[in-house]
Design a protein around this motif. Structure first.
Motif, PDB file in Angstrom:
ATOM      1  N   LYS A  35      -3.329   7.382   5.644  1.00 46.66           N
ATOM      2  CA  LYS A  35      -3.126   8.190   4.440  1.00 46.66           C
ATOM      3  C   LYS A  35      -3.866   7.597   3.244  1.00 46.66           C
ATOM      4  CE  LYS A  35       0.505  11.068   5.806  1.00 46.66           C
ATOM      5  NZ  LYS A  35       1.453  12.076   5.338  1.00 46.66           N
ATOM      6  N   ARG A  36      -3.894   6.289   3.190  1.00 44.40           N
ATOM      7  CA  ARG A  36      -4.637   5.646   2.098  1.00 44.40           C
ATOM      8  C   ARG A  36      -6.135   5.855   2.269  1.00 44.40           C
ATOM      9  NH1 ARG A  36      -5.099  -0.807   0.805  1.00 44.40           N
ATOM     10  NH2 ARG A  36      -5.677  -0.627  -1.375  1.00 44.40           N
ATOM     11  N   LYS A  37      -6.637   5.650   3.469  1.00 44.91           N
ATOM     12  CA  LYS A  37      -8.075   5.780   3.721  1.00 44.91           C
ATOM     13  C   LYS A  37      -8.574   7.177   3.394  1.00 44.91           C
ATOM     14  CE  LYS A  37     -11.517   5.364   7.460  1.00 44.91           C
ATOM     15  NZ  LYS A  37     -11.757   4.906   8.852  1.00 44.91           N
ATOM     16  N   ALA A  71       0.825  -1.210   0.000  1.00 42.46           N
ATOM     17  CA  ALA A  71       0.000   0.000   0.000  1.00 42.46           C
ATOM     18  C   ALA A  71       0.856   1.256   0.000  1.00 42.46           C
ATOM     19  CB  ALA A  71      -0.931  -0.007   1.216  1.00 42.46           C
ATOM     20  N   GLU A 105      -6.939   9.464   1.548  1.00 44.62           N
ATOM     21  CA  GLU A 105      -6.382   9.948   0.284  1.00 44.62           C
ATOM     22  C   GLU A 105      -5.452  11.141   0.491  1.00 44.62           C
ATOM     23  OE1 GLU A 105     -10.295  10.434  -1.606  1.00 44.62           O
ATOM     24  OE2 GLU A 105      -9.760   8.775  -2.930  1.00 44.62           O
ATOM     25  N   GLU A 164       1.897   2.507  -3.289  1.00 47.17           N
ATOM     26  CA  GLU A 164       0.823   3.024  -4.149  1.00 47.17           C
ATOM     27  C   GLU A 164       0.337   4.410  -3.725  1.00 47.17           C
ATOM     28  OE1 GLU A 164      -2.134   0.020  -3.856  1.00 47.17           O
ATOM     29  OE2 GLU A 164      -1.023  -1.438  -5.064  1.00 47.17           O
ATOM     30  N   LEU A 165       0.860   4.959  -2.634  1.00 44.69           N
ATOM     31  CA  LEU A 165       0.420   6.274  -2.191  1.00 44.69           C
ATOM     32  C   LEU A 165       0.830   7.353  -3.183  1.00 44.69           C
ATOM     33  CD1 LEU A 165       1.321   6.057   1.620  1.00 44.69           C
ATOM     34  CD2 LEU A 165      -0.969   5.924   0.607  1.00 44.69           C
TER      35      LEU A 165
END
Length: 271
Positions: A228-230, A47, A232, A50-51
């Motif tokens: 950070k992923r959740k 993950a 965005e 992919e940020l």
């Protein structure tokens, strides 16, 4: 051209091809020489790679009030978010009403969230909101046990794993207030930790600060990646590199999930 030269060149080409093939294989059946460093599906390392990467935006306009009233009860359980996290993370919890017990049946863990239920359990739950004391066992940031007593001199802080100022500079300044309020109160982004160590962290990201407790660094960075992923939020080049460096030592570290909605109820407002 002499035949010998062609032969040498042909051998070199075969050797190069073999090098590519062998380099593309790994003992664990991965896709490349550093596949163990890429992370397994569903891992924090995968993950992190992919940020979105961008530069840090100015801090201009940041104020804590941009993220709403501190510790708002966004999940509607009758308790402030700070107390929810203290109940979750501390052991030997005692409440200001004199009750005790970390996982009492009337506590947050037993409530289903069905708004139509009230009565005895709801009354008990409302009494068990303010945490008076407890112990932070094996503090994530230091590995020490930290006693907690409610008051201005508390030795336990609730840390925003992704600092609100950092979030502001990496996307949150462009959000609707409801999303900023959600981030500030999302249990996924909150940890009870040693206060003095947390204050050394400030608003640092993975590139500028890591917990002194090295045994917790994989889990810590995984949580930052998850938040950070959740939400965005983007990361800087240095930050992403630091995340990958830490998580490469634990490529199967799972990406944490859960928490609350990324949009707080409309009854909550922020500047």
């Amino acid at each position: 051209m002499p035949r010998g030269a062609l032969s040498v060149r042909g051998a070199a080409a075969v050797a190069a091809a073999l090098a590519v093939l062998l380099g593309g294989c790994s003992s664990d059946g991965g896709d490349g020489p550093d596949d163990g460093k890429r992370g397994t599906p569903g891992s924090a390392l995968a993950a992190a790679r992919e940020l979105t990467v961008k530069g840090r935006a100015p801090k201009t306009g940041y104020e804590r009030e941009r993220f709403g009233t501190p510790w708002a009860d966004t999940d509607g359980n009758g308790c402030r978010t700070r107390d929810d996290i203290l109940k979750r993370d501390l052991a030997d919890v005692a409440f200001t009403d004199g009750t005790s017990g970390r996982n009492r049946k009337s506590g947050k863990g037993a409530r289903s969230g069905r708004s139509g239920e009230a009565g005895e359990a709801g009354e008990a739950a409302s009494q068990e909101c303010q945490v008076a004391s407890g112990t932070l066992k094996n503090d994530p940031y230091t590995g020490k046990d930290v006693p907690f007593t409610r008051g201005s001199g508390s030795s336990v802080d609730i840390d925003h794993v992704v600092a609100l100022s950092d979030a502001w500079q990496k996307g949150a300044s462009q959000w609707e207030p409801s999303k900023r309020i959600a981030l500030a109160n999302d249990p996924l982004n909150l940890l009870a930790v040693d206060a003095s160590t947390n204050r050394e962290k400030g608003d640092g990201d993975t590139a500028t600060w890591l917990p002194p407790n090295k045994g917790y660094r994989c889990e810590y960075v995984a949580r930052q990646v998850a938040v950070k992923r959740k939400y965005e939020l983007w990361v800087t080049d240095a930050e992403r590199d630091a995340m990958v460096t830490v998580l490469s030592d634990c490529p199967s570290q799972p990406l944490p999930t859960g928490g609350t909605s990324t949009s707080a109820p409309t009854r909550f407002t922020a500047r």
